[in-house]
Design a protein around this motif. Structure first.
Motif, PDB file in Angstrom:
ATOM      1  N   ASP A  76     -18.696  68.355 100.811  1.00 48.45           N
ATOM      2  CA  ASP A  76     -19.818  68.270  99.879  1.00 48.45           C
ATOM      3  C   ASP A  76     -19.278  68.018  98.468  1.00 48.45           C
ATOM      4  N   CYS A  77     -19.788  66.987  97.798  1.00 55.88           N
ATOM      5  CA  CYS A  77     -19.220  66.602  96.498  1.00 55.88           C
ATOM      6  C   CYS A  77     -19.430  67.660  95.418  1.00 55.88           C
ATOM      7  N   VAL A  78     -20.491  68.466  95.532  1.00 54.94           N
ATOM      8  CA  VAL A  78     -20.702  69.539  94.559  1.00 54.94           C
ATOM      9  C   VAL A  78     -19.668  70.641  94.790  1.00 54.94           C
ATOM     10  N   THR A  79     -19.471  71.003  96.041  1.00 50.62           N
ATOM     11  CA  THR A  79     -18.434  71.981  96.369  1.00 50.62           C
ATOM     12  C   THR A  79     -17.075  71.508  95.880  1.00 50.62           C
ATOM     13  N   LEU A  80     -16.767  70.235  96.099  1.00 47.40           N
ATOM     14  CA  LEU A  80     -15.468  69.721  95.671  1.00 47.40           C
ATOM     15  C   LEU A  80     -15.333  69.782  94.156  1.00 47.40           C
ATOM     16  N   ALA A  81     -16.406  69.502  93.428  1.00 50.42           N
ATOM     17  CA  ALA A  81     -16.366  69.601  91.969  1.00 50.42           C
ATOM     18  C   ALA A  81     -16.109  71.040  91.539  1.00 50.42           C
ATOM     19  N   TYR A  82     -16.746  72.001  92.203  1.00 54.89           N
ATOM     20  CA  TYR A  82     -16.503  73.414  91.899  1.00 54.89           C
ATOM     21  C   TYR A  82     -15.053  73.793  92.180  1.00 54.89           C
ATOM     22  N   VAL A  83     -14.519  73.283  93.271  1.00 54.12           N
ATOM     23  CA  VAL A  83     -13.119  73.572  93.605  1.00 54.12           C
ATOM     24  C   VAL A  83     -12.188  72.983  92.549  1.00 54.12           C
ATOM     25  N   ARG A  84     -12.463  71.774  92.115  1.00 57.49           N
ATOM     26  CA  ARG A  84     -11.645  71.173  91.058  1.00 57.49           C
ATOM     27  C   ARG A  84     -11.684  72.020  89.788  1.00 57.49           C
ATOM     28  N   ASP A  85     -12.852  72.573  89.489  1.00 55.85           N
ATOM     29  CA  ASP A  85     -13.011  73.388  88.284  1.00 55.85           C
ATOM     30  C   ASP A  85     -12.281  74.720  88.387  1.00 55.85           C
ATOM     31  N   ALA A  86     -12.375  75.367  89.546  1.00 58.19           N
ATOM     32  CA  ALA A  86     -11.961  76.772  89.657  1.00 58.19           C
ATOM     33  C   ALA A  86     -10.779  77.025  90.582  1.00 58.19           C
ATOM     34  N   LEU A  87     -10.566  76.162  91.566  1.00 56.86           N
ATOM     35  CA  LEU A  87      -9.506  76.382  92.560  1.00 56.86           C
ATOM     36  C   LEU A  87      -8.687  75.109  92.771  1.00 56.86           C
ATOM     37  N   PRO A  88      -8.167  74.515  91.697  1.00 51.36           N
ATOM     38  CA  PRO A  88      -7.477  73.225  91.845  1.00 51.36           C
ATOM     39  C   PRO A  88      -6.269  73.278  92.769  1.00 51.36           C
ATOM     40  N   GLU A  89      -5.708  74.463  92.963  1.00 48.62           N
ATOM     41  CA  GLU A  89      -4.544  74.572  93.844  1.00 48.62           C
ATOM     42  C   GLU A  89      -4.878  74.188  95.281  1.00 48.62           C
ATOM     43  N   LEU A  90      -6.154  74.317  95.667  1.00 51.18           N
ATOM     44  CA  LEU A  90      -6.556  73.935  97.022  1.00 51.18           C
ATOM     45  C   LEU A  90      -6.500  72.426  97.239  1.00 51.18           C
ATOM     46  N   LEU A  91      -6.407  71.672  96.164  1.00 50.68           N
ATOM     47  CA  LEU A  91      -6.449  70.210  96.271  1.00 50.68           C
ATOM     48  C   LEU A  91      -5.081  69.558  96.080  1.00 50.68           C
ATOM     49  N   ARG A  92      -4.047  70.348  95.898  1.00 51.29           N
ATOM     50  CA  ARG A  92      -2.715  69.769  95.657  1.00 51.29           C
ATOM     51  C   ARG A  92      -2.227  68.927  96.816  1.00 51.29           C
ATOM     52  N   GLU A  93      -2.568  69.340  98.027  1.00 52.60           N
ATOM     53  CA  GLU A  93      -2.122  68.610  99.220  1.00 52.60           C
ATOM     54  C   GLU A  93      -3.273  67.873  99.891  1.00 52.60           C
ATOM     55  N   VAL A  94      -4.275  67.501  99.093  1.00 56.55           N
ATOM     56  CA  VAL A  94      -5.460  66.807  99.601  1.00 56.55           C
ATOM     57  C   VAL A  94      -5.644  65.511  98.830  1.00 56.55           C
ATOM     58  N   ARG A  95      -6.010  64.453  99.521  1.00 55.61           N
ATOM     59  CA  ARG A  95      -6.221  63.155  98.888  1.00 55.61           C
ATOM     60  C   ARG A  95      -7.616  62.621  99.238  1.00 55.61           C
ATOM     61  N   VAL A  96      -8.273  62.010  98.274  1.00 59.52           N
ATOM     62  CA  VAL A  96      -9.601  61.412  98.472  1.00 59.52           C
ATOM     63  C   VAL A  96      -9.435  59.970  98.936  1.00 59.52           C
ATOM     64  N   ILE A  97     -10.179  59.595  99.987  1.00 58.67           N
ATOM     65  CA  ILE A  97     -10.095  58.225 100.495  1.00 58.67           C
ATOM     66  C   ILE A  97     -11.449  57.516 100.501  1.00 58.67           C
ATOM     67  N   GLY A  98     -12.510  58.186 100.070  1.00 61.45           N
ATOM     68  CA  GLY A  98     -13.813  57.520 100.031  1.00 61.45           C
ATOM     69  C   GLY A  98     -14.947  58.509  99.976  1.00 61.45           C
ATOM     70  N   MET A  99     -16.150  57.998 100.168  1.00 63.31           N
ATOM     71  CA  MET A  99     -17.355  58.831 100.184  1.00 63.31           C
ATOM     72  C   MET A  99     -18.298  58.347 101.279  1.00 63.31           C
ATOM     73  N   THR A 100     -19.127  59.252 101.742  1.00 67.99           N
ATOM     74  CA  THR A 100     -20.168  58.896 102.700  1.00 67.99           C
ATOM     75  C   THR A 100     -21.357  58.288 101.951  1.00 67.99           C
ATOM     76  N   ALA A 101     -22.327  57.824 102.712  1.00 69.17           N
ATOM     77  CA  ALA A 101     -23.603  57.410 102.119  1.00 69.17           C
ATOM     78  C   ALA A 101     -24.304  58.639 101.537  1.00 69.17           C
ATOM     79  N   SER A 102     -25.222  58.416 100.600  1.00 69.23           N
ATOM     80  CA  SER A 102     -25.897  59.530  99.935  1.00 69.23           C
ATOM     81  C   SER A 102     -27.139  59.965 100.711  1.00 69.23           C
ATOM     82  N   ALA A 103     -27.532  61.203 100.457  1.00 68.64           N
ATOM     83  CA  ALA A 103     -28.719  61.795 101.087  1.00 68.64           C
ATOM     84  C   ALA A 103     -29.300  62.821 100.126  1.00 68.64           C
ATOM     85  N   PRO A 104     -30.528  63.252 100.337  1.00 71.71           N
ATOM     86  CA  PRO A 104     -31.117  64.281  99.460  1.00 71.71           C
ATOM     87  C   PRO A 104     -30.286  65.561  99.459  1.00 71.71           C
TER      88      PRO A 104
END
Length: 274
Positions: free
Chosen positions: A178-206
């Motif tokens: 979830d992109c909102v969850t990921l934004a929160y993680v970037r803000d508060a828990l960036p260490e969880l993303l050190r070994e994670v890479r973004v490769i794209g996004m899904t289509a959008s939905a409500p």
């Protein structure tokens, strides 16, 4: 109703986020009471167990669900749609949101730089009834599947945070967050993303809808929507920390897109994330 209940369980990524959401909920209920809404409301701690049963309670004044149970598990017929949050996060567009496709750093280094290149890897997802972690992910993978399979394995981890930990620890290779969850993680828990890479996004939905019991009635539901905005603007710093821009009024039919994701995957002979 002698007493109502309220809880916001969906975006408590850290204890700080949980406290901010609870404070927003408390301010919403206070504004609602001033506007003529019920004053006797119990704020529940973060619920565990059967969320679907919680969301179907007759005394539910306000909570938040995922679009998948709302549209796919019959919840829409039992609740009243109050609002959909509008977030300031990469992947959000108004009240719509996307899932971010991510892989482990090791998988990325080995060539998994696109979703198509993730064939044969190990998928991770939060829950079977999650749109962001399963349904949108399944729809994105479906065009690449063969005979109903794409990954070597697919495992449920119970939450987006656990999925990110699995990617970081090397026990999983690919997921949708979830992109909102990921934004929160970037803000508060960036260490969880050190070994994670973004490769794209899904289509959008409500986005994830805020709901109430149908017994609340339409007039009070409209007042509750207004009270949410009163609470948001009452604390600008809190709204900024929650990346909360406002609220939108969507209808039941807007969430049909989530059902369409499921139908599309099934039509491509990929009914299960596998």
């Amino acid at each position: 109703m002698s007493q109502w209940i309220a809880t916001l369980p969906m975006y408590n990524v850290t204890p700080c986020h949980a406290a901010w959401w609870r404070a927003l909920l408390r301010d919403t209920l206070e504004a609602f009471a001033r506007a003529g809404g019920p004053a006797d409301v119990a704020l529940l701690d973060e619920p565990v167990g059967d969320l679907l049963a919680l969301w179907c309670r007759e005394d539910l004044l306000l909570s938040q669900t995922c679009g998948y149970p709302y549209r796919m598990l019959g919840l829409a017929g039992n609740v009243q749609l109050i609002a959909t949050p509008v977030f300031d996060a990469d992947g959000c567009d108004g009240a719509a949101y996307r899932s971010v496709l991510v892989v482990s750093a090791r998988a990325f280094a080995n060539g998994a730089t696109t979703l198509a290149a993730c064939r044969g890897l190990r998928a991770a997802y939060n829950d079977e009834d999650s749109h962001s972690g399963m349904n949108a992910f399944r729809r994105a993978v479906a065009p690449y599947a063969r005979d109903g399979r794409f990954f070597s394995a697919s495992k449920r981890y119970g939450s987006h945070l656990n999925v990110l930990r699995a990617l970081g620890e090397g026990t999983a290779d690919c997921a949708a967050i979830d992109c909102v969850t990921l934004a929160y993680v970037r803000d508060a828990l960036p260490e969880l993303l050190r070994e994670v890479r973004v490769i794209g996004m899904t289509a959008s939905a409500p986005g994830l809808p805020l709901i109430a019991s149908r017994s609340l009635g339409e007039a009070l539901a409209a007042s509750l929507y207004d009270s949410l905005e009163v609470a948001r603007t009452a604390d600008v710093e809190r709204a900024r920390a929650l990346r909360l821009r406002g609220f939108a009024r969507l209808g039941h039919d807007d969430y049909a897109l989530i059902e369409q994701f499921s139908r599309d995957a099934a039509a491509m002979q990929y009914p299960v994330l596998a």
